[in-house]
Scaffold this active site. Sequence first.
Site, PDB file in Angstrom:
ATOM      1  N   CYS A 177      39.047  10.652 -32.947  1.00 50.66           N
ATOM      2  CA  CYS A 177      39.546   9.273 -33.004  1.00 50.66           C
ATOM      3  C   CYS A 177      41.009   9.216 -33.442  1.00 50.66           C
ATOM      4  CB  CYS A 177      38.698   8.457 -33.969  1.00 50.66           C
ATOM      5  SG  CYS A 177      38.808   9.085 -35.651  1.00 50.66           S
ATOM      6  N   ASP A 212      42.050  10.055 -36.565  1.00 41.81           N
ATOM      7  CA  ASP A 212      42.146   9.979 -38.026  1.00 41.81           C
ATOM      8  C   ASP A 212      42.114  11.388 -38.625  1.00 41.81           C
ATOM      9  OD1 ASP A 212      42.158   7.245 -37.860  1.00 41.81           O
ATOM     10  OD2 ASP A 212      40.010   7.039 -38.203  1.00 41.81           O
ATOM     11  N   CYS A 247      40.050   4.885 -41.511  1.00 42.08           N
ATOM     12  CA  CYS A 247      39.538   3.530 -41.721  1.00 42.08           C
ATOM     13  C   CYS A 247      38.728   3.428 -43.017  1.00 42.08           C
ATOM     14  CB  CYS A 247      38.652   3.187 -40.546  1.00 42.08           C
ATOM     15  SG  CYS A 247      37.322   4.402 -40.389  1.00 42.08           S
ATOM     16  N   CYS A 297      32.801   9.248 -38.853  1.00 39.07           N
ATOM     17  CA  CYS A 297      33.621   9.360 -40.076  1.00 39.07           C
ATOM     18  C   CYS A 297      32.930  10.308 -41.066  1.00 39.07           C
ATOM     19  CB  CYS A 297      33.810   7.997 -40.731  1.00 39.07           C
ATOM     20  SG  CYS A 297      34.407   6.727 -39.612  1.00 39.07           S
TER      21      CYS A 297
HETATM   22 FE1  FES Z   1      37.553   7.886 -36.966  1.00 29.34          FE
HETATM   23 FE2  FES Z   1      36.846   6.685 -39.227  1.00 29.34          FE
HETATM   24  S1  FES Z   1      37.276   5.752 -37.305  1.00 29.34           S
HETATM   25  S2  FES Z   1      37.160   8.796 -38.849  1.00 29.34           S
END
Ligand code: FES
Length: 150
Positions: free
Chosen positions: A50, A52, A75, A119
Amino acid sequence: MRVSREEYQQMLESELSKTYSSKTVDHALKPRNMGRIEVASGYARITGPCGDTMEIWLSVDNKVIGEATFMTDGCVTTIAAGSMVTEMAKGKPLDEAIQIGQQDILESLDGLSEESRHCALLASNTLKEAIIDYYEYSRDKWKRSYKKQW
Ligand code: FES
């Protein structure tokens, strides 16, 4: 209308509570173990699909995790997962901590929505990598100075 910090915090908490469990909201708004360990014995940085990124630092003594900290640009649920995984890892022997998986984190947070489950995977993968990093460098400590990191 001027909103105080406390009022804003309450509004945020009540908004997040519509989507997330109270444990997730608590860890997201009051993250435990956020920050870095200056002289860490294990470290990992992973960017998930994503986009992150999560970083985890470990301080290990006698093959037991004393301190575990994290940072993320992710997030709300990534912050909650990083907070939870570091709480779960602290005080555990490395061979137990490396087994903390996505499902364990999800259960400890009382679940996450389908779109946020990754996540927890990012958090467990980062912890595993930090433990592997510890094993890689514990035998040859001098190698750490040649690895590009923190
Ligand atoms: Fe990708 Fe939280 S939206 S790790």
